[in-house]
Design a protein around this motif. Sequence first.
Motif, short mmCIF file in Angstrom:
data_model
loop_
_atom_site.label_atom_id
_atom_site.label_comp_id
_atom_site.label_asym_id
_atom_site.label_seq_id
_atom_site.Cartn_x
_atom_site.Cartn_y
_atom_site.Cartn_z
N UNK A 194 -0.35 -12.47 -19.63
CA UNK A 194 0.70 -12.68 -20.63
C UNK A 194 1.65 -13.79 -20.21
N UNK A 195 2.01 -13.82 -18.94
CA UNK A 195 2.89 -14.89 -18.46
C UNK A 195 2.25 -16.26 -18.59
N UNK A 196 0.96 -16.35 -18.30
CA UNK A 196 0.26 -17.64 -18.44
C UNK A 196 0.17 -18.09 -19.88
N UNK A 197 0.04 -17.15 -20.80
CA UNK A 197 -0.01 -17.50 -22.22
C UNK A 197 1.35 -17.95 -22.76
N UNK A 198 2.40 -17.28 -22.33
CA UNK A 198 3.71 -17.51 -22.94
C UNK A 198 4.59 -18.51 -22.20
N UNK A 199 4.31 -18.75 -20.93
CA UNK A 199 5.15 -19.65 -20.15
C UNK A 199 5.24 -21.06 -20.74
N UNK A 200 4.17 -21.65 -21.29
CA UNK A 200 4.32 -22.98 -21.89
C UNK A 200 5.30 -23.02 -23.07
N UNK A 201 5.50 -21.91 -23.74
CA UNK A 201 6.49 -21.87 -24.82
C UNK A 201 7.89 -21.66 -24.29
N UNK A 202 8.02 -20.94 -23.18
CA UNK A 202 9.34 -20.63 -22.62
C UNK A 202 9.96 -21.80 -21.87
N UNK A 203 9.16 -22.59 -21.17
CA UNK A 203 9.68 -23.65 -20.31
C UNK A 203 10.56 -24.67 -21.05
N UNK A 204 10.15 -25.21 -22.21
CA UNK A 204 11.04 -26.17 -22.88
C UNK A 204 12.36 -25.55 -23.31
N UNK A 205 12.33 -24.29 -23.69
CA UNK A 205 13.56 -23.61 -24.09
C UNK A 205 14.46 -23.39 -22.89
N UNK B 163 18.50 -24.30 -22.64
CA UNK B 163 19.51 -23.24 -22.54
C UNK B 163 20.29 -23.35 -21.24
N UNK B 164 21.55 -22.90 -21.26
CA UNK B 164 22.30 -22.85 -19.99
C UNK B 164 21.72 -21.76 -19.08
N UNK B 165 22.00 -21.89 -17.80
CA UNK B 165 21.45 -20.96 -16.81
C UNK B 165 22.22 -19.64 -16.85
N UNK B 166 21.55 -18.61 -17.30
CA UNK B 166 22.09 -17.24 -17.26
C UNK B 166 21.17 -16.46 -16.34
N UNK B 167 21.34 -16.66 -15.06
CA UNK B 167 20.38 -16.27 -14.03
C UNK B 167 19.81 -14.86 -14.16
N UNK C 140 19.64 -12.91 -16.67
CA UNK C 140 19.12 -12.64 -18.00
C UNK C 140 18.41 -13.88 -18.52
N UNK C 141 17.14 -13.75 -18.83
CA UNK C 141 16.35 -14.86 -19.36
C UNK C 141 16.37 -14.79 -20.89
N UNK C 142 17.01 -15.76 -21.52
CA UNK C 142 17.14 -15.77 -22.97
C UNK C 142 16.03 -16.54 -23.67
N UNK C 143 15.18 -17.22 -22.92
CA UNK C 143 14.10 -18.01 -23.52
C UNK C 143 13.15 -17.16 -24.38
#
Length: 94
Positions: free
Chosen positions: A48-59, A63-67, A69-72
């Motif tokens: 699941x992480x490999x599938x979704x990580x390419x969508x999360x990285x640009x976001x 986004x500002x760093x909210x260490x 809590x990951x809001x991506x």
Amino acid sequence: MMAIYGPLQLILSVIFFIMVVHIIMSWLINFQILNLRQPIVAQIWEGLNRLLEPMYQPIRRILPDTRPLDLAPLVVFIIVISLRDFILPTIFFG
């Protein structure tokens, strides 16, 4: 137009389902209901992480760093829902 709309709707629905599974699984892991030491849980989580990580990285870059809590995932989830339920029907059936 349905030849384009149908596959796009299907792709967004599959992404939506995968994200729901990922979000629920992350809660279960954080509340220690699921354990990543179990091989099948670790394999599903990694997939699941490999599938979704390419969508999360640009976001995450935007986004500002909210260490803690990951809001991506939340932002991508809202984008997928907006595209699937509001924007695509407006474009194709407007």
